[in-house]
Design an enzyme around this catalytic site. Structure first.
Site, mmCIF file in Angstrom:
data_model
loop_
_atom_site.group_PDB
_atom_site.id
_atom_site.type_symbol
_atom_site.label_atom_id
_atom_site.label_comp_id
_atom_site.label_asym_id
_atom_site.label_seq_id
_atom_site.Cartn_x
_atom_site.Cartn_y
_atom_site.Cartn_z
ATOM 1 N N GLY A 197 20.984 -8.460 20.296
ATOM 2 C CA GLY A 197 21.681 -8.728 21.560
ATOM 3 C C GLY A 197 22.277 -7.468 22.169
ATOM 4 O O GLY A 197 22.198 -7.255 23.383
ATOM 5 N N CYS A 198 22.851 -6.631 21.331
ATOM 6 C CA CYS A 198 23.481 -5.400 21.825
ATOM 7 C C CYS A 198 22.429 -4.423 22.341
ATOM 8 O O CYS A 198 22.657 -3.724 23.331
ATOM 9 C CB CYS A 198 24.330 -4.766 20.729
ATOM 10 S SG CYS A 198 25.700 -5.833 20.216
ATOM 11 N N THR A 199 21.292 -4.393 21.689
ATOM 12 C CA THR A 199 20.209 -3.523 22.142
ATOM 13 C C THR A 199 19.678 -4.011 23.491
ATOM 14 O O THR A 199 19.531 -3.211 24.435
ATOM 15 C CB THR A 199 19.078 -3.474 21.098
ATOM 16 O OG1 THR A 199 19.614 -2.955 19.869
ATOM 17 C CG2 THR A 199 17.927 -2.602 21.569
#
Length: 157
Positions: free
Chosen positions: A45-47
């Protein structure tokens, strides 16, 4: 609980960058700042969220806006994350959770049935005078960077 309020100035803060140099909010005056908090570098998700901000970075720049990501990761981890995905913007390290607590983004979460404390994905739009203009909490990644870009465009110069 958060110490920040929409339409009020954000208290100044300093964090270490991925290059392990100090970054200070007050030094960004004259530019809008999109400050997005992400739980952990190199997670799916952060990527995806960071890639969306990366892909829109030229458009943010054209609107006099600096994009800045922040997590509790160490500077070296953030540098590797930035280099791996080619992020053109600053990543900040907040391992002591000082800025996370200022913005009230730390939350208790359930991970595989175990309680853990972590960053709730959140984004804050700070105008060129250092005033908070908009916030997004409990962010869903899909379409988020585009929504933030639209909010920046509505701010004007």
């Amino acid at each position: 609980m958060s110490d920040i309020v929409i339409d009020q100035p954000i208290p100044d803060f300093t964090c270490q960058t991925a290059e392990n140099t100090p970054w200070q909010l007050s030094e960004q005056r004259g530019h809008h700042v999109v400050l997005y908090f992400f739980p952990r570098a190199n997670t799916p998700g952060c990527t995806t969220e960071s890639e969306a901000f990366r892909d829109l970075d030229p458009r943010f720049g054209a609107l006099n806006t600096i994009v800045v990501g922040i997590s509790r990761d160490k500077p070296k981890t953030l540098a590797n994350f930035r280099d791996k995905y080619g992020f053109p913007f600053t990543l900040l390290s907040d391992p002591e959770e000082t800025v996370c607590n200022l913005f009230g983004v730390m939350r208790d979460k359930n991970m595989y049935g175990k309680k853990v404390r972590g960053i709730e994905r959140s984004t804050f739009l700070i105008d060129s005078a250092g005033v908070l203009r908009q916030e997004w909490r409990k962010v869903s990644v899909d379409g988020h960077a585009e929504a933030v870009l639209e909010a920046v465009a509505n701010l004007g110069g």
